[in-house]
Enzyme design. Sequence first.
Site, mmCIF file in Angstrom:
data_model
loop_
_atom_site.group_PDB
_atom_site.id
_atom_site.type_symbol
_atom_site.label_atom_id
_atom_site.label_comp_id
_atom_site.label_asym_id
_atom_site.label_seq_id
_atom_site.Cartn_x
_atom_site.Cartn_y
_atom_site.Cartn_z
ATOM 1 N N HIS A 135 -22.498 13.092 4.701
ATOM 2 C CA HIS A 135 -24.198 13.003 4.377
ATOM 3 C C HIS A 135 -24.757 11.801 4.372
ATOM 4 O O HIS A 135 -26.183 11.570 3.926
ATOM 5 C CB HIS A 135 -24.215 13.100 2.691
ATOM 6 C CG HIS A 135 -23.831 14.975 2.468
ATOM 7 N ND1 HIS A 135 -22.905 15.125 1.054
ATOM 8 C CD2 HIS A 135 -23.515 15.524 3.260
ATOM 9 C CE1 HIS A 135 -21.912 16.499 1.803
ATOM 10 N NE2 HIS A 135 -23.160 17.414 2.441
ATOM 11 N N ASN A 170 -30.726 20.208 14.232
ATOM 12 C CA ASN A 170 -29.430 20.195 13.781
ATOM 13 C C ASN A 170 -28.033 21.054 14.520
ATOM 14 O O ASN A 170 -28.959 22.269 14.571
ATOM 15 C CB ASN A 170 -29.394 20.838 12.452
ATOM 16 C CG ASN A 170 -27.890 20.074 11.915
ATOM 17 O OD1 ASN A 170 -27.356 20.256 11.872
ATOM 18 N ND2 ASN A 170 -28.453 19.720 10.337
ATOM 19 N N ARG A 209 -14.370 23.686 -1.529
ATOM 20 C CA ARG A 209 -13.341 22.641 -0.552
ATOM 21 C C ARG A 209 -12.785 22.029 -2.556
ATOM 22 O O ARG A 209 -13.401 22.204 -2.710
ATOM 23 C CB ARG A 209 -14.080 21.554 0.278
ATOM 24 C CG ARG A 209 -14.787 21.834 1.397
ATOM 25 C CD ARG A 209 -15.158 20.451 2.049
ATOM 26 N NE ARG A 209 -15.390 20.794 3.484
ATOM 27 C CZ ARG A 209 -16.868 20.284 3.766
ATOM 28 N NH1 ARG A 209 -17.691 19.558 2.512
ATOM 29 N NH2 ARG A 209 -17.804 20.511 4.898
ATOM 30 N N ARG A 263 -29.318 15.164 15.066
ATOM 31 C CA ARG A 263 -28.299 15.376 13.391
ATOM 32 C C ARG A 263 -26.861 14.879 14.226
ATOM 33 O O ARG A 263 -26.339 16.137 15.358
ATOM 34 C CB ARG A 263 -27.891 16.017 12.685
ATOM 35 C CG ARG A 263 -27.393 15.717 11.602
ATOM 36 C CD ARG A 263 -26.659 17.139 11.070
ATOM 37 N NE ARG A 263 -25.544 16.713 9.868
ATOM 38 C CZ ARG A 263 -24.774 17.473 9.048
ATOM 39 N NH1 ARG A 263 -25.148 18.847 10.016
ATOM 40 N NH2 ARG A 263 -24.271 17.701 9.369
ATOM 41 N N GLU A 299 -33.132 14.936 5.488
ATOM 42 C CA GLU A 299 -32.470 14.281 6.894
ATOM 43 C C GLU A 299 -33.380 14.460 7.592
ATOM 44 O O GLU A 299 -33.565 13.520 8.925
ATOM 45 C CB GLU A 299 -31.331 15.102 6.688
ATOM 46 C CG GLU A 299 -30.401 15.019 5.310
ATOM 47 C CD GLU A 299 -29.396 16.183 5.794
ATOM 48 O OE1 GLU A 299 -29.529 16.895 4.617
ATOM 49 O OE2 GLU A 299 -28.470 15.602 5.500
#
Length: 397
Positions: free
Chosen positions: A180, A8, A241, A90, A385
């Site tokens: 996601h 990642n 956010r 990723r 993940e």
Amino acid sequence: MTKSIAINAGSSSLKFQLFQMPEERVISKGLIERIGLPLSQVTIKYGDDQKFELEEAIPNHEVAVEILLHQLEELGIIQSFSEITGVGHRVVAGGELFKDSARMDTDEDIQKIDDLAEFAPLHNKAEAVAMRAFKKVLPNVTSVAVFDTSFHTTMPEKAYLYSVPYEYYEKYGARRYGAHGTSHRYVAQRCAEMMGKPIEDLKIVTCHLGNGASITAVDGGKSVDTSMGFTPLAGLTMGTRAGDVDTSLVSFIMNKEGMTDINEMVDILNHKSGLLGLSGVSSDCRDVQAAAEEGNHRAQVALDIFVYKVQKYIGSYVAAMNGVDAIVFTAGIGENSSVIRKSVIEGITWFGCDIDDELNEKRGQDLEISTKDAKVKVFNIPTNEELMIARDIERLR
Ligand code: ADP
């Protein structure tokens, strides 16, 4: 012995997990931070709680990859580079091009990741840099890109189009892509396994509630709608956010505050809003919870709004799928906050879900947390993940 590494990459960082496959065992994990800065930091965890740390100037991702692999060898985690037979990256934006994870065999393949950078400027560029760096150091291994967006490419037009002039979609690809996806895909699959039913027969709402948060409607194993949009700014209230807002509010606030640069406003919506903006305390849910417990009104309202939005999205996805068999919680808040899980479920019991208070207090493992006779099952499934990336390397080998 086959080992695969899940990567990642950020613009100045590189996180990794090294797997023994097909056993799916994590042999080592860690990260390199501050790449390109005077003092970079390497952290490698391995064995029984062993930890290696190094501070050294690492000018770029290529050197970072070299140092990482040499250290893995030095620490005896691998005997030689040749043991690593797969690298999975990723990637944040796959646009409409990547409907599944894909092999990155050639320079042209990696160029496509760069070309999609307009949808995720900071991320895709860094991810392409990391891919090239690994290709240089490990030229003959299987290289795979796993996209945050590809799981959502099954959304129908009615879910992914914005109600704006159609030519913006045609000309610029202006549509909802979601994010996601790897996490939603993983927990939906785990949920079906735990229910002992084929995923094709299930309607699942997956709630990835972390610092970034999104909810997905998974019908028959396919994403049919998700709360994030063109970018991860849309949908739920998040750490910093704003989630969904009326776009007219943007020009209204800009006029009032005398702002002339739209990027300044977008930055506020991305980095100074959400739990942080509402509470004025923190973007971290734990801090906001602690403040609310001490009687801080704004902190309590921030949590109430967070929970309310999660409930509304779940409700709308039950409607979108015309039913639901299971609701899954995952990611930092979803996995760890029994209070948030309970608050969410308590307000939506009308369609047959209910939570077992004792099971809800457990964490750190895959758990069914609904009451025995609940019609709609509720799960707490820690996301993974990296494992999904390692599995995709095997699948695409
Ligand atoms: P990211 O989106 O950065 O990957 P994470 O999935 O790690 O985020 O989630 C981070 C969030 O999880 C933070 O808001 C943090 O406060 C929250 N969190 C972690 N543990 C708990 C807990 N025990 N109770 C409530 N929130 C928690």
